[in-house]
Design an enzyme around this catalytic site. Sequence first.
Site, PDB file in Angstrom:
ATOM      1  N   GLY A   1       5.027  -1.083   2.705  1.00 60.41           N
ATOM      2  CA  GLY A   1       4.318   0.317   2.552  1.00 60.41           C
ATOM      3  C   GLY A   1       5.114   1.571   2.234  1.00 60.41           C
TER       4      GLY A   1
ATOM      5  N   HIS B   1       0.856  -1.242   0.141  1.00 58.47           N
ATOM      6  CA  HIS B   1       0.165  -0.069  -0.010  1.00 58.47           C
ATOM      7  C   HIS B   1       0.800   1.374  -0.132  1.00 58.47           C
ATOM      8  CE1 HIS B   1       0.801   0.730   4.245  1.00 58.47           C
ATOM      9  NE2 HIS B   1       0.895  -0.564   4.253  1.00 58.47           N
ATOM     10  N   ASP B   2       0.525   2.163  -0.561  1.00 64.00           N
ATOM     11  CA  ASP B   2       1.044   3.552  -0.659  1.00 64.00           C
ATOM     12  C   ASP B   2       2.210   3.850  -1.344  1.00 64.00           C
ATOM     13  OD1 ASP B   2      -1.081   5.038   0.963  1.00 64.00           O
ATOM     14  OD2 ASP B   2      -0.592   3.422   2.329  1.00 64.00           O
TER      15      ASP B   2
END
Length: 256
Positions: free
Chosen positions: A137, A119-120
């Site tokens: 992340g 994520h991200d």
Amino acid sequence: MIDSRAIIHPSAQLDRDVEVGPFTVIGPDVEIGAGTKIHSHAVIKGPTRIGKNNTIFQFASVGEDCQDKKYAGEPTRLEIGDNNVIREGCTIHRGTVQDQSLTKIGSNNLLMAYVHVAHDCMVGDNCIFANNTAIAGHVTVGDGVILGGLTTVHQFCQIGAYSMSAAHSAIFKDVPAFIMVSGNPAEAHGMNFEGMRRRGWSDEVIRSLRQAYKVIYRQGLKTSQAVEVLQGMAAETRQVQLLVESLQSSTRGITR
């Protein structure tokens, strides 16, 4: 172009020449651009935007909820550019509201089998992630980066443009642009000068980067001190400026 055994949500928007193999599942709020081919047994969840002429191989999971325990079902996004190859078993997760609510992959990248993009993460263009590479992340990856097989990258690290890791590297700190690293924990081992020559960079540029490496790694300077020394060179050479910018943006300290 779409196999009758695929399951595609009515709200998904696929260009008319997108190919979808059997047993692939495409959920709501997914957009897929022209020329993209999705092999069998892939799963694509939204909100996800996929550009043109990508190839996604079997058993890839694209746009899934992230593995962050803080995630509570917020509508975060994944964006993928054009001309990417995402090989079998890759996992790419959407962002979180704790960052920009976005995971983003640029164009012309090769993600080999079983790569994980958490994520991200922000991935540039023309990168190669070899088999079983995993980036945690909030990692930022510049253009032209090569990560060797089984490389792992700690969350929030910045991997500078045109840098390279050897297989089995464990990266816990930021990697400046152009630097080659290896080991666990990863350590710097020069620059990929042969790769620079293959890109057609001039001998003058390569000499400047070689000197810049010595300033950073051979003179016992702190990163801030090395930046001061390199400012003059950066004004004359774009590549050195890119290296300096990667040093200035480091938040975790650089790989030494």
